[in-house]
Design a protein around this motif. Structure first.
Motif: not given
Length: 184
Positions: A28-36, A133-144
């Motif tokens: 959860r914290n990694v996803v929230k960090d990626a969303w940041g 787009e770069r941030s979205r890819r990272y975020y989607n990886g953490t969400v997955r």
């Protein structure tokens, strides 16, 4: 003897539950960090949109409805409560669709397309979009990773008890994949 076995099973279950809880918290914290990272780029885009709209207004005065939709979508995206990532994703997809309509307008107005201020704003927005787009890819990886852990064993066994949080992927919606139609 049976008491030791029962005690051993209980201790094992407690350790398993603590491990699952820690993984839920970490994910959860990694996803929230990626969303940041995404949130920073979104705020930059929000700041740029009024300048873009003002520049287009000078050339496309009869396109008031298109410009108003962009501002409404920007305001709606900015008003999503902090921390509601899934709602923010929906609002951002709507904003993205309306922004595409502004750039479609530039095709119909050659003077606008050649305007240095508009080109500068367009370049800045393109830079922000690439960063997004770069941030979205990272975020989607953490969400997955988060969603897979919460939906598979052992996470699924404790998901409801430990308040597992499912996150949506940040993907372009179907409407934003279509070509924008501009008619005059």
């Amino acid at each position: 003897m049976i008491g030791y076995i029962v005690l051993g099973v209980i201790v094992l279950l407690v350790f398993l539950m603590v491990s699952v809880f820690n993984n839920f918290a970490k994910n959860r914290n990694v996803v929230k960090d990626a969303w940041g990272n995404i949130d920073v780029a979104l705020k930059r885009r929000y700041d740029l949109i009024p300048n873009l709209v003002e520049t287009v207004k000078g050339y496309a005065t009869h396109e008031k409805e298109t410009l108003e939709r962009v501002i409404q979508a920007r305001n709606a995206a900015m008003q999503v409560p902090d921390g509601d990532i899934n709602a923010q994703i929906k609002a951002e997809n709507q904003l993205q669709q309306t922004l595409r309509s502004i750039f479609a307008l530039s095709e119909a107005y050659p003077d606008l397309k050649a305007n240095a201020g508009f080109l500068d704003l367009q370049n800045k927005l393109n830079e922000i979009e690439e960063n997004l787009e770069r941030s979205r890819r990272y975020y989607n990886g953490t969400v997955r990773e988060n969603n897979t852990y919460g939906e598979s064993l052992p996470g699924a066994l404790f998901a409801s008890v430990l308040k597992y949080q499912h996150f949506d992927f940040f993907e372009a919606d179907a409407a934003s994949r279509e070509n924008v139609k501009v008619s005059f």
